[in-house]
Write a protein that holds these residues in place. Sequence first.
Motif, short mmCIF file in Angstrom:
data_model
loop_
_atom_site.label_atom_id
_atom_site.label_comp_id
_atom_site.label_asym_id
_atom_site.label_seq_id
_atom_site.Cartn_x
_atom_site.Cartn_y
_atom_site.Cartn_z
N THR A 92 -0.78 -26.05 -3.46
CA THR A 92 -1.64 -25.89 -2.29
C THR A 92 -1.46 -24.51 -1.66
N ASN A 93 -2.47 -24.12 -0.89
CA ASN A 93 -2.38 -22.89 -0.10
C ASN A 93 -3.42 -22.97 1.00
N MET A 94 -3.20 -22.20 2.06
CA MET A 94 -4.19 -22.07 3.13
C MET A 94 -4.68 -20.63 3.16
N GLY A 95 -5.91 -20.43 3.63
CA GLY A 95 -6.53 -19.11 3.60
C GLY A 95 -6.16 -18.21 4.76
N ASN A 96 -4.90 -18.21 5.16
CA ASN A 96 -4.43 -17.26 6.20
C ASN A 96 -3.80 -16.07 5.48
N GLN A 97 -4.63 -15.09 5.18
CA GLN A 97 -4.23 -13.98 4.31
C GLN A 97 -3.06 -13.16 4.84
N GLY A 98 -2.87 -13.16 6.15
CA GLY A 98 -1.76 -12.40 6.71
C GLY A 98 -0.41 -12.86 6.20
N HIS A 99 -0.31 -14.12 5.79
CA HIS A 99 0.97 -14.64 5.33
C HIS A 99 1.36 -14.06 3.98
N THR A 100 0.42 -13.41 3.29
CA THR A 100 0.73 -12.78 2.00
C THR A 100 1.14 -11.32 2.16
N GLY A 101 1.12 -10.79 3.39
CA GLY A 101 1.29 -9.37 3.60
C GLY A 101 2.72 -8.92 3.82
N LYS A 102 2.90 -7.62 3.83
CA LYS A 102 4.21 -7.03 4.10
C LYS A 102 4.59 -7.15 5.57
N ASN A 142 1.78 -22.74 1.47
CA ASN A 142 1.59 -24.09 0.93
C ASN A 142 1.63 -25.10 2.08
N PHE A 143 1.23 -26.32 1.81
CA PHE A 143 1.07 -27.29 2.89
C PHE A 143 2.37 -27.62 3.62
N ASP A 144 3.52 -27.45 2.97
CA ASP A 144 4.78 -27.66 3.69
C ASP A 144 4.89 -26.71 4.88
#
Length: 475
Positions: A155-165, A416-418
Amino acid sequence: MKPSLFPNRRTFLRNTAATAGSIFLPNLLIGQEGTVKKVNVAGIGGAGGKGTSDVGISAKGANIVAICDVDRERLKQAQQKYPDAKMFENFREMFDAMGDKIDMCTVSTPDHAHYPAAMEAIKRGKHVCVQKPLVNRIWEANQLHETAKKKGVKTNMGNQGHTGKGIRFLKQWVSEGIVGNVQEIHVWTNRPIWPQGNEAKAKYINGTVPKIKEKTKGPDGKDIMVETAEDLFNWDTWLAACPSVPYTEGLHPFAWRGHREYGAGAMGDMGCHLLDGPFWACGLGEPYKMEAECHELTDVSWPKSSHVVFYFKTEKYGEIKLHWYEGSLKPERPAELDAERDWDKIRGGFLLRGDAGVILNTDDYCGSPRLIPNAKMSEFLGGKPPELKLEAALAEGEPQLELIRAIEQDKICGSNFDYSVPLTKLCLFGNLAIANPGKVINWDAAKQESDSAEANKLITRAAYRQGWDYSAANI
């Protein structure tokens, strides 16, 4: 405004494009008979708005095999862009027709339809990347989380900031004690930028579904647009699990965000972005208490502006108070901010205040956390670029691609959903308070209920359409 210490998504992708093939594993899966194949993705709500970009990002690393959308004009445009994909108006019909050909789904519908769409996908064993907020009811968030764990999907959510530096530096620095003991957090957004309050309520009137328009020649030979007999979109399917009601104007395709049944207001729209950094860095969990004041809350629309206060008891920092501001409201200018900075032009961000310093972030995606004043940041860096010690995301700036790579490499996405279910629930706790302004709402995390009978009515939907009763128990 001071430039970010970190490259933005566009710069990052440009600088790494030449070497991406050597960095990432190929987009291949081993099939049941030993064949290799790319991930097959279906986009639910994938033909317009955010869905267009979610499907587009997925297409960088996967096959787009199906797109489902209630808007018929948008579906026609999507078919032209993805000629090999099958088009559907109803996601249940899509799964019935193509379930064995789909590995993963993006869910980019209006908020109220996230839950049934994601639950149907998970029920059928599909991995899911769901736009933020995951749902707009607390009960649905808990059920979604439990079902995903039960079915073992990624799972994943579309909050792209969480993938950033930026968010990684924030977590690293706060953990290292850059601000000392965290005491107070202020988060704000200029949203809503769509109608809410009395303006929105006035627009929510019964009407007739718009018709598709086609170009034809007028009497003078010039091109004109005329209505056809075909509805522009499928209203009954748009309602998803919500009770059947007459077509309501003022919702499709964007302004549903302000409706209390179908959207989650500014808190739902931007909270999963702006709260993400403080939530992760400080280990906030669920608040034990919240209260709100707001302007122009109606029975059907979220308010024009709100101020919510959350109270947390954290393991590391003890008591933390978090303030959320939306609309025309924002915190007072911090005394530590350099004189040349124009506070009025900072339309969204957060302040994280500890007993030894203050961090200011001035964008929506935690891309620019810095100590203020600037001299303190310069002293902290010591003339050197910051060194990131936390592991990078699988796909910076692109959570859909992150999930594709997690499927390929058997890894776990950052949101992820956790992680993203508790983050989504924080936004929904805020909406419990906004819907009950002037009252202190005490929250019992063990029972998943408050001490307010009125607030508890909003934990789940008042009614679900017959045949749409998704829950972890019946999947």
